[in-house]
Design a protein around this motif. Structure first.
Motif, PDB file in Angstrom:
ATOM      1  N   GLY A 175       0.808  -1.211   0.000  1.00 17.38           N
ATOM      2  CA  GLY A 175       0.000   0.000   0.000  1.00 17.38           C
ATOM      3  C   GLY A 175       0.846   1.268   0.000  1.00 17.38           C
ATOM      4  O   GLY A 175       0.422   2.311   0.478  1.00 17.38           O
ATOM      5  N   TRP A 176       2.077   1.176  -0.503  1.00 20.43           N
ATOM      6  CA  TRP A 176       2.952   2.342  -0.559  1.00 20.43           C
ATOM      7  C   TRP A 176       2.851   3.004  -1.923  1.00 20.43           C
ATOM      8  O   TRP A 176       2.570   2.352  -2.925  1.00 20.43           O
ATOM      9  N   GLU A 177       3.124   4.325  -1.925  1.00 19.94           N
ATOM     10  CA  GLU A 177       2.980   5.056  -3.187  1.00 19.94           C
ATOM     11  C   GLU A 177       4.198   5.892  -3.503  1.00 19.94           C
ATOM     12  O   GLU A 177       4.975   6.249  -2.609  1.00 19.94           O
ATOM     13  N   GLU A 178       4.295   6.227  -4.770  1.00 17.85           N
ATOM     14  CA  GLU A 178       5.331   7.137  -5.265  1.00 17.85           C
ATOM     15  C   GLU A 178       5.450   8.339  -4.321  1.00 17.85           C
ATOM     16  O   GLU A 178       4.448   8.967  -3.973  1.00 17.85           O
ATOM     17  N   GLY A 179       6.688   8.624  -3.899  1.00 15.65           N
ATOM     18  CA  GLY A 179       6.926   9.801  -3.072  1.00 15.65           C
ATOM     19  C   GLY A 179       6.875   9.536  -1.569  1.00 15.65           C
ATOM     20  O   GLY A 179       7.264  10.400  -0.781  1.00 15.65           O
ATOM     21  N   ASP A 180       6.394   8.361  -1.148  1.00  5.57           N
ATOM     22  CA  ASP A 180       6.411   8.035   0.291  1.00  5.57           C
ATOM     23  C   ASP A 180       7.860   8.008   0.784  1.00  5.57           C
ATOM     24  O   ASP A 180       8.773   7.655   0.042  1.00  5.57           O
ATOM     25  N   LEU A 181       8.025   8.369   2.078  1.00  4.51           N
ATOM     26  CA  LEU A 181       9.378   8.352   2.651  1.00  4.51           C
ATOM     27  C   LEU A 181       9.634   6.972   3.263  1.00  4.51           C
ATOM     28  O   LEU A 181       8.889   6.526   4.135  1.00  4.51           O
ATOM     29  N   LEU A 182      10.682   6.305   2.773  1.00  5.42           N
ATOM     30  CA  LEU A 182      11.000   4.953   3.238  1.00  5.42           C
ATOM     31  C   LEU A 182      12.315   4.939   3.992  1.00  5.42           C
ATOM     32  O   LEU A 182      13.190   5.776   3.777  1.00  5.42           O
TER      33      LEU A 182
ATOM     34  N   GLY B  11      23.437  -0.628   8.409  1.00  5.44           N
ATOM     35  CA  GLY B  11      23.088   0.785   8.480  1.00  5.44           C
ATOM     36  C   GLY B  11      21.690   1.061   7.954  1.00  5.44           C
ATOM     37  O   GLY B  11      20.945   0.137   7.592  1.00  5.44           O
ATOM     38  N   ARG B  12      21.361   2.364   7.930  1.00  6.65           N
ATOM     39  CA  ARG B  12      20.019   2.787   7.508  1.00  6.65           C
ATOM     40  C   ARG B  12      20.104   4.006   6.622  1.00  6.65           C
ATOM     41  O   ARG B  12      20.934   4.893   6.830  1.00  6.65           O
ATOM     42  N   VAL B  13      19.207   4.048   5.637  1.00  2.00           N
ATOM     43  CA  VAL B  13      19.135   5.181   4.714  1.00  2.00           C
ATOM     44  C   VAL B  13      17.671   5.565   4.559  1.00  2.00           C
ATOM     45  O   VAL B  13      16.793   4.704   4.514  1.00  2.00           O
ATOM     46  N   GLU B  14      17.427   6.869   4.496  1.00  3.32           N
ATOM     47  CA  GLU B  14      16.076   7.382   4.233  1.00  3.32           C
ATOM     48  C   GLU B  14      16.003   7.865   2.801  1.00  3.32           C
ATOM     49  O   GLU B  14      16.902   8.592   2.354  1.00  3.32           O
ATOM     50  N   ALA B  15      14.934   7.507   2.105  1.00  7.47           N
ATOM     51  CA  ALA B  15      14.803   7.976   0.727  1.00  7.47           C
ATOM     52  C   ALA B  15      13.345   7.932   0.308  1.00  7.47           C
ATOM     53  O   ALA B  15      12.552   7.140   0.842  1.00  7.47           O
ATOM     54  N   ARG B  16      13.003   8.788  -0.642  1.00  5.94           N
ATOM     55  CA  ARG B  16      11.628   8.785  -1.170  1.00  5.94           C
ATOM     56  C   ARG B  16      11.479   7.673  -2.198  1.00  5.94           C
ATOM     57  O   ARG B  16      12.403   7.362  -2.947  1.00  5.94           O
ATOM     58  N   LEU B  17      10.281   7.124  -2.252  1.00  4.69           N
ATOM     59  CA  LEU B  17      10.020   5.968  -3.116  1.00  4.69           C
ATOM     60  C   LEU B  17       9.744   6.394  -4.559  1.00  4.69           C
ATOM     61  O   LEU B  17       8.890   7.242  -4.816  1.00  4.69           O
ATOM     62  N   ARG B  18      10.473   5.781  -5.481  1.00  4.06           N
ATOM     63  CA  ARG B  18      10.135   5.835  -6.896  1.00  4.06           C
ATOM     64  C   ARG B  18       9.664   4.441  -7.287  1.00  4.06           C
ATOM     65  O   ARG B  18      10.405   3.464  -7.155  1.00  4.06           O
ATOM     66  N   VAL B  19       8.424   4.356  -7.722  1.00  2.00           N
ATOM     67  CA  VAL B  19       7.923   3.075  -8.213  1.00  2.00           C
ATOM     68  C   VAL B  19       8.381   2.950  -9.662  1.00  2.00           C
ATOM     69  O   VAL B  19       7.963   3.713 -10.532  1.00  2.00           O
TER      70      VAL B  19
END
Lengths: 162, 820
Positions: free
Chosen positions: B693-700, B707-715
């Protein structure tokens, strides 16, 4: 024929031991990533040999365990933790030489065991046994050469650097 | 002259052509706002620096500054074309952030100093350690972006002067497997093919090579063939739906880490259907029987299952490759940075060897490079090789090198292969390397497992020297920072992925007190007082042309023979080595006569075991009887070391985008390129996104055990089960060195410390990761390009464009044919 069974049994034991030793060396040198991963990759070859020896052993009336001996997870974890703690020090690198020397000796022993079995298979004209030695022995030789090469790659820095 | 938005249209206008015809000329130009070609003071010959293609260009100089670039119509590589990074990237030279004075660490802080103080500190610490601990406490880590003359000088200093075995380049991260696979199959480095093979090929197979983004001008050449009569068929192997995949007749998207299984399945069909050249195999190769046996055992149904690719698609790809008259294969990071890298790349060579498709027009192998001067790092011995493709385990070749340098052979360490980077990092970690001299590269962002790398480089006991253009993340950890000149500010030569050597001349002065890497290395050698056995200076040159002449003598009689070249001769088009008396115009294709450089006395390498990495001993090599023949090496598939499980269910793969280079130290300072891909994103398939249920632009949040990385979702069109992160984004333009608390944005926070045993290239394409959503988007899509491998698949959005600032000239009116 009884001696053939003994040779298979002995090889089954020595391959199991080599696999265990490869895994133990892998754990002890977790901070050295190549030893860590290759120790595991190459242990898999010996474990494969153990399974195949158990299969062939049935023809000779042996009941060998086809599951390779496991390395108790708790022991592995302890070894790996120890390796990480010592990772910032150079002196423990001497252990690398000792361990590779040990692996080389173990693999050389296994290799000779395969020679004996191959000669026996030829004398008995046992095709299945001969095929097994042809399939497995080259792996052992590669394990042996790897131990030698890894020792060569590491020795100078270990011995010369402070 | 017509203009195009080259951010929106990275490959420019099509100029279609037919097989065997010359590629039409199209001259691309970009000048700074308001400047016309007529107003340019001078045009200075050079070549492109932000990828490996080696496109000839001229630098426009106005009032002592670089003010633009124009492609060289006469150059054999590009026939006038340039890519977006070349058209706009030069602006980074003029950036106000350039380092202009040396820096030295005083009371924990980097402060400005003069050259003498900085160099005395560097040479002083080197001398101290040499006396106390010997050469094995000294290491050098260079790049794929200096010039030939600089690498050679560094190699002389390290291998011949200081006598350390610890020297490598960041080519280890990008091109080590190219070199290793060529050494395994042909016993020597050296690209067999030529870019002109694109003009003739009827099938082009790209293995893990997103050519459209990594070598945009080369891809334009392919696109022009595809737009012309009798176009070639294209086979693409890539887990993402890249522009190459979109153009392909067959696209295989294997599960990362299964390339060897896929190659064995392809070879199973090719050999099984007898699409092979028996006469060629018999006459020109050894080792075929073992390969035939190995791939006969490879069950195509099982392979399809392991790779996650439909069996009929593998069979269809094999049919195209097996039926090709003129087969061109190219290979890059999808193979090189993945599990079993060398074993997989060698199988591509095997396809050509069993089909006898080598040395004729259209029948080429391009084991590609990533960086502009990677080939030189390899030739010159600055990256884990000895200079002139000399074999470290052949005493007579080491003696020959000692003769060239006029030193005792014992001074050149050759008791094992030169230490590869990841091993050097291990020696820095255990404290046995105490001095590391880093030139032109940024390991604090580009190496795997950054948490570990930062800890290693930050150690008090390490003396770290960083020579670069900007205050990179790595420079912030240094004890001494040396400001270097770059492309356009110094003269030298460099060699691209198809052996084409270009001259790059100085157009302007470097900023402030910055100096060329060559001048800095020579200064270092003088201060160390390195001498040959007659007491003369070991480094006998003081400028680039003298260094080039010295290099020529080092290559005499070797495969990479430069003796027929000169700076004057390189003014025009680039020239392909070997270039000598026998081949005064250079050599377009290697191995045209089916003779290989594999004689045990001559070859560069005896090869390695593809699984264990153990180097073959000389007698083992001789026993294969390779004299003049190529070596066919089979490989068994091994599962990757880190596989998805319940905790980390995705396979993480990292990679690049068309608009950036490496850690963005240059391209992130160029408005057109920066804005085309301004921040990190993470790609996931539509199937995986919908399931959650995730969409383009969600913050993942992307996490691995490291380690950990934060990034916006590109479908995107990435394979289900796989997530992709671009690796360009670090911290120089955010927090400086590392993430402050919280999550990072460098993909290498997540990657695993593991490497291919044969090429020692680190793995960036196979790690297991977990994803969670930490914020929903507001409908704004991720800031990822829409016209590349990151193209969106679920919704419409504003396409990537550069607008007025990205308009560049395109002139197709010139005479056809161009330089050959």
């Amino acid at each position: 024929m009884k001696r053939v069974g003994m040779a298979i049994k002995e090889l089954h034991r020595s391959e199991n031991e080599l696999a265990g030793e490869l895994l133990a060396v892998s754990d002890r040198h977790k901070a050295d990533h190549e030893l860590f991963y290759l120790g595991r990759d190459l242990a898999r070859w010996s474990q494969r040999h153990v399974r195949r020896l158990a299969e062939v052993g049935r023809d000779y009336g042996l009941h060998l365990d086809s599951a390779p001996q496991g390395d108790p997870a708790i022991l592995a974890a302890v070894r790996q933790k120890g390796a990480e703690l010592l990772g910032r020090h150079h002196d423990p690198a001497m252990l690398v030489i000792r361990d590779l020397r040990g692996l080389h000796r173990a693999a050389a022993g296994v290799s000779l065991d395969w020679e004996v079995l191959a000669q026996t298979a030829q004398a008995l004209k046992d095709r299945e046994l001969l095929e097994l030695t042809k399939a497995c022995h080259p792996d052992t030789l590669r394990q042996l050469r790897w131990a030698n090469a890894a020792l060569k790659e590491n020795a100078a820095q270990i011995m010369v650097a402070d | 002259m017509p203009e195009r938005d080259r951010i929106a249209e990275p490959w420019g206008t099509r100029t279609p052509y037919a097989p065997g015809e010359p590629w039409p000329v199209r001259v691309d130009t970009y000048l700074e706002e308001g400047l016309s070609e007529a107003e340019v003071d001078r045009w200075v010959q050079s070549s492109t620096i932000l990828h490996s293609n080696g496109d000839g260009l001229d630098i426009a100089v106005k009032d002592g500054r670089i003010a633009g670039v124009r492609g060289r119509a006469v150059d054999r590589v590009n026939h006038g074309r340039l890519g977006p990074k070349d058209l706009f990237g030069w602006q980074a030279n003029n950036d106000g952030d350039r380092l202009t004075r040396p820096l030295i660490r005083r009371e924990g802080r980097l402060v400005e100093t003069d050259w003498d103080t900085a160099m005395e500190a560097v040479a002083g610490r080197t001398g101290e350690l040499l006396r106390e601990s010997g050469p094995s406490s000294i290491g050098f880590y260079t790049t794929g972006q200096l010039f030939l003359e600089e690498y050679y000088t560094l190699a002389v200093i390290g291998h011949g002067g200081i006598g350390t075995n610890h020297m490598d380049g960041n080519t280890r991260l990008c091109t080590a497997t190219a070199a290793a696979s060529l050494k395994e199959s042909f016993a020597c480095d050296g690209q067999p093919g030529s870019y002109t093979d694109i003009d003739h090929a009827d099938v082009i197979a790209l293995y893990g090579h997103n050519m459209a983004e990594t070598q945009t001008v080369l891809w334009s050449r392919v696109l022009d063939r595809l737009a012309g009569p009798n176009p070639p068929a294209v086979v693409c192997v890539d887990p993402r739906r890249t522009p190459v995949a979109a153009a392909a007749d067959v696209h295989l998207a294997p599960r990362p880490g299964t390339n060897v299984m896929l190659m064995n399945a392809l070879l199973h069909h090719i050999i099984g259907n007898d699409w092979i050249d028996r006469a060629y195999i018999d006459e020109h190769t050894v080792g075929f029987e073992e390969l035939a046996k190995r791939v006969a055992d490879c069950d195509p149904e099982l392979a399809a299952l392991v790779c996650g690719v439909p069996a009929e698609n593998i069979a269809e790809a094999a049919r195209l490759i097996g039926g090709a008259e003129r087969l061109l294969s190219t290979v890059l990071q999808g193979f090189y940075q993945s599990h079993q890298a060398t074993a997989a790349a060698v199988q591509v060579n095997n396809v050509h060897l069993v089909r006898g498709k080598l040395g004729a027009p259209g029948c080429g192998i391009l084991q590609m490079n990533g960086q502009p001067t990677a080939e030189n790092a390899r030739e010159c011995g600055a990256d884990g090789d000895l200079p002139g493709f000399r074999n470290w385990s052949n005493e007579s070749q080491v003696e020959d090198l000692a003769r060239v340098w006029n030193i005792d052979p014992m001074r050149i360490p050759h008791y094992s292969a030169p230490t590869h980077l990841m091993k050097m990092m291990r020696y820095v970690e255990d404290g046995s390397i105490r001095f590391l001299y880093v030139s032109g590269t940024n390991p604090a962002v580009s190496l795997p497992e950054l948490g570990r790398v930062r800890e290693i480089l930050a150690q008090e006991r390490l003396f770290l020297v960083v020579q670069d253009l900007f205050l990179t993340e790595t420079a912030r950890l240094a004890d001494v920072v040396l400001p270097a000149a770059t492309w356009g500010e110094k003269t030298g030569t460099f060699t691209n992925a198809d052996r084409t050597v270009h001259l790059s001349e100085k157009a302007v002065d470097p900023p402030g007190e910055a100096r060329s890497d060559l001048d800095i290395f020579i200064d270092y050698a003088r201060r160390l007082d390195l001498r040959d056995k007659d007491g003369e200076p070991l480094v006998k040159w003081s400028g680039p042309e003298e260094a080039f002449e010295a290099w020529k003598r080092c290559t005499e009689g070797r495969p990479c023979d430069y003796t027929g070249m000169s700076y004057d001769g390189l003014r025009g088009s680039g020239v392909q080595w070997p270039c000598n008396e026998e081949h005064p115009e250079g050599t377009e294709r290697l191995y045209a006569d089916g003779r290989f450089w594999s004689d045990p006395e001559y070859c560069e390498s005896y090869g390695r075991d593809l699984v264990t990495g153990a180097p073959l001993e000389p007698d083992e090599y001789r026993s294969m009887n390779p004299y003049g023949r190529a070596v066919i090496k089979a490989a068994e598939y091994l599962p990757p070391h880190e596989q998805p499980d319940d905790d980390f269910p995705f396979v993480l793969t990292t990679g690049r985008t068309l608009y950036h280079f490496h850690t963005r130290t240059k391209t992130g300072r160029v408005p057109q390129l920066r804005d085309a891909a301004p921040e990190v994103w993470v790609e996931m398939s539509a199937e995986d996104a919908a399931e959650r249920g995730w969409e383009e632009g969600d913050l993942l949040r992307v996490a691995t055990p490291r380690g950990r990385v934060e990034a916006r979702l590109r479908v995107s069109g990435v394979r289900p089960g796989v997530v992709f992160l671009p690796f360009h984004y670090g911290y120089w333009d955010t927090t400086g060195l590392a993430p402050e608390g919280g999550d990072g944005r460098a993909a290498n926070e997540l990657t695993i410390t593991d490497w291919d045993p044969a090429s020692k290239q680190p793995l960036f394409k196979t790690a297991a990761a977990r994803l969670e959503r930490i914020g929903t988007g507001d409908g704004t899509p991720a800031a990822a390009p829409t016209n590349t491998g990151s193209a969106p698949v679920t919704r419409e959005m504003e396409p990537t464009r550069g607008g007025a600032p990205a308009m560049a000239g395109e002139d197709t009116s010139g005479p056809h044919g161009g330089g050959r």
